[in-house]
Design a protein around this motif. Structure first.
Motif, PDB file in Angstrom:
ATOM      1  N   VAL A  68      -8.355  13.424  -3.262  1.00  0.00           N
ATOM      2  CA  VAL A  68      -8.635  14.086  -4.602  1.00  0.00           C
ATOM      3  C   VAL A  68      -9.224  13.025  -5.545  1.00  0.00           C
ATOM      4  CG1 VAL A  68      -7.363  15.098  -6.761  1.00  0.00           C
ATOM      5  CG2 VAL A  68      -6.691  15.613  -4.237  1.00  0.00           C
ATOM      6  N   VAL A  69     -10.390  13.223  -6.015  1.00  0.00           N
ATOM      7  CA  VAL A  69     -11.251  12.309  -6.967  1.00  0.00           C
ATOM      8  C   VAL A  69     -10.362  11.972  -8.278  1.00  0.00           C
ATOM      9  CG1 VAL A  69     -12.922  12.017  -8.437  1.00  0.00           C
ATOM     10  CG2 VAL A  69     -13.265  13.162  -6.307  1.00  0.00           C
ATOM     11  N   VAL A  70     -10.266  10.697  -8.342  1.00  0.00           N
ATOM     12  CA  VAL A  70      -9.335  10.285  -9.617  1.00  0.00           C
ATOM     13  C   VAL A  70      -9.973   9.026 -10.053  1.00  0.00           C
ATOM     14  CG1 VAL A  70      -7.078  10.984  -8.764  1.00  0.00           C
ATOM     15  CG2 VAL A  70      -7.797   8.722  -8.079  1.00  0.00           C
ATOM     16  N   THR A  71      -9.776   8.644 -11.662  1.00  0.00           N
ATOM     17  CA  THR A  71     -10.132   7.553 -12.115  1.00  0.00           C
ATOM     18  C   THR A  71      -8.844   6.333 -11.817  1.00  0.00           C
ATOM     19  OG1 THR A  71     -11.481   8.759 -13.710  1.00  0.00           O
ATOM     20  CG2 THR A  71     -10.619   6.247 -14.360  1.00  0.00           C
ATOM     21  N   PRO A  72      -8.997   5.344 -11.464  1.00  0.00           N
ATOM     22  CA  PRO A  72      -7.709   4.267 -11.380  1.00  0.00           C
ATOM     23  C   PRO A  72      -7.398   4.251 -12.582  1.00  0.00           C
ATOM     24  CG  PRO A  72      -9.915   3.453 -10.475  1.00  0.00           C
ATOM     25  CD  PRO A  72     -10.268   4.615 -11.257  1.00  0.00           C
ATOM     26  N   GLY A  73      -5.961   4.175 -12.723  1.00  0.00           N
ATOM     27  CA  GLY A  73      -4.952   4.178 -13.877  1.00  0.00           C
ATOM     28  C   GLY A  73      -4.665   5.635 -14.186  1.00  0.00           C
ATOM     29  N   THR A  74      -5.133   6.338 -13.698  1.00  0.00           N
ATOM     30  CA  THR A  74      -4.762   7.835 -14.024  1.00  0.00           C
ATOM     31  C   THR A  74      -3.387   8.260 -13.361  1.00  0.00           C
ATOM     32  OG1 THR A  74      -6.927   8.727 -13.654  1.00  0.00           O
ATOM     33  CG2 THR A  74      -5.397  10.557 -13.430  1.00  0.00           C
ATOM     34  N   LYS A 110       2.567  13.417   1.797  1.00  0.00           N
ATOM     35  CA  LYS A 110       2.325  11.965   1.537  1.00  0.00           C
ATOM     36  C   LYS A 110       1.155  11.896   0.705  1.00  0.00           C
ATOM     37  CE  LYS A 110       2.799   9.929   5.457  1.00  0.00           C
ATOM     38  NZ  LYS A 110       2.733   9.374   6.751  1.00  0.00           N
ATOM     39  N   ILE A 111       1.161  10.920  -0.347  1.00  0.00           N
ATOM     40  CA  ILE A 111       0.021  10.569  -0.934  1.00  0.00           C
ATOM     41  C   ILE A 111      -0.135   9.225  -1.027  1.00  0.00           C
ATOM     42  CG2 ILE A 111      -1.076  10.835  -3.396  1.00  0.00           C
ATOM     43  CD1 ILE A 111       0.820  13.243  -3.849  1.00  0.00           C
ATOM     44  N   PHE A 112      -1.562   8.654  -0.751  1.00  0.00           N
ATOM     45  CA  PHE A 112      -1.717   7.208  -0.832  1.00  0.00           C
ATOM     46  C   PHE A 112      -2.691   6.935  -1.890  1.00  0.00           C
ATOM     47  CE2 PHE A 112      -1.059   7.540   4.035  1.00  0.00           C
ATOM     48  CZ  PHE A 112       0.127   6.729   4.097  1.00  0.00           C
ATOM     49  N   TYR A 113      -2.751   5.603  -2.138  1.00  0.00           N
ATOM     50  CA  TYR A 113      -3.415   4.765  -3.222  1.00  0.00           C
ATOM     51  C   TYR A 113      -3.009   5.180  -4.635  1.00  0.00           C
ATOM     52  CZ  TYR A 113      -6.468   5.031   1.236  1.00  0.00           C
ATOM     53  OH  TYR A 113      -6.775   5.222   2.308  1.00  0.00           O
ATOM     54  N   LEU A 114      -1.644   5.093  -4.706  1.00  0.00           N
ATOM     55  CA  LEU A 114      -1.087   4.973  -6.003  1.00  0.00           C
ATOM     56  C   LEU A 114       0.042   4.241  -6.073  1.00  0.00           C
ATOM     57  CD1 LEU A 114       1.868   6.839  -6.176  1.00  0.00           C
ATOM     58  CD2 LEU A 114       0.188   8.678  -5.518  1.00  0.00           C
ATOM     59  N   ILE A 130       4.565  11.002 -10.780  1.00  0.00           N
ATOM     60  CA  ILE A 130       5.131  10.274  -9.733  1.00  0.00           C
ATOM     61  C   ILE A 130       4.338   8.898  -9.464  1.00  0.00           C
ATOM     62  CG2 ILE A 130       6.062  12.302  -8.462  1.00  0.00           C
ATOM     63  CD1 ILE A 130       3.384  12.156  -6.724  1.00  0.00           C
ATOM     64  N   GLY A 131       3.415   8.688 -10.081  1.00  0.00           N
ATOM     65  CA  GLY A 131       2.565   7.253  -9.851  1.00  0.00           C
ATOM     66  C   GLY A 131       1.388   7.086 -10.707  1.00  0.00           C
ATOM     67  N   VAL A 132       0.630   6.102 -10.463  1.00  0.00           N
ATOM     68  CA  VAL A 132      -0.445   5.700 -11.193  1.00  0.00           C
ATOM     69  C   VAL A 132      -1.835   5.460 -10.176  1.00  0.00           C
ATOM     70  CG1 VAL A 132      -1.839   4.356 -12.857  1.00  0.00           C
ATOM     71  CG2 VAL A 132       0.891   5.041 -12.991  1.00  0.00           C
ATOM     72  N   ALA A 133      -2.710   6.172 -10.327  1.00  0.00           N
ATOM     73  CA  ALA A 133      -4.026   6.073  -9.085  1.00  0.00           C
ATOM     74  C   ALA A 133      -4.407   4.594  -9.200  1.00  0.00           C
ATOM     75  CB  ALA A 133      -5.094   6.840  -9.573  1.00  0.00           C
TER      76      ALA A 133
END
Length: 167
Positions: A68-74, A110-114, A130-133
């Motif tokens: 899923v496309v995200v901006t770091p810090g999202t 499972k979600i990675f890169y956060l 649950i976290g920040v990208a």
């Protein structure tokens, strides 16, 4: 207008409910299993490092989730209600990139890169932060579209394509 033509414009009725109203009611009440994890959620297309769709080629293997496309810090929201089981790492020996594993009676997500903010062994509701990208492009190159990776299994451990589970 004769009776033949009139009947062509009348929706069939089943138990006093027209087919049209039944379809509308089912569409409005049908709920997908997962909530979006970011506003305007979009699956990563293809970039210089591959494609983000489920089953995309990864050399000798297949991509086991969706990106899923995200901006770091999202802020990343939980797609399901469940218990935070652990904070796994996607790369052996690299503790910078992190993840989160949430389970309920139907799914394991499972979600990675956060950077997880939800604490292990706590319960989260669908839509909770649950976290920040993280910035995954910094690991690979600017050619990598920043994203979080989501893998889903059913309660038997079977890998699922999460693409159509999201609202």
């Amino acid at each position: 207008m004769d009776d033949q033509k009139k009947n062509n414009y009348i929706a069939p009725v089943i138990w006093g409910i027209t087919i049209t109203s039944l379809i509308i009611a089912l569409t409005m009440t049908a709920k997908k299993a997962f909530a979006a994890i970011v506003p305007n959620q979009k699956i990563r297309g293809c970039d210089t490092h591959g494609c983000g769709s489920f089953g995309a080629s990864r050399g000798g293997r297949k991509h086991e989730g969706v990106d899923v496309v995200v901006t770091p810090g999202t802020k990343i929201l939980s797609p399901i209600a469940g218990k935070v089981i652990r904070h796994p790492f996607p790369y052996p020996g690299d503790i910078f990139y992190k993840g989160i594993l949430i389970e309920n009676e139907q799914y394991s997500v499972k979600i990675f890169y956060l950077n997880p903010t939800a604490i292990q062994n706590t319960t989260v509701k669908q839509g909770d932060v649950i976290g920040v990208a993280q910035n995954i492009a910094s690991k690979y190159s600017p050619g990598m579209t920043n994203h979080v990776h989501i893998e889903v299994k059913d309660r038997t451990g079977k890998l699922l394509n999460p693409t159509n589970l999201f609202t």
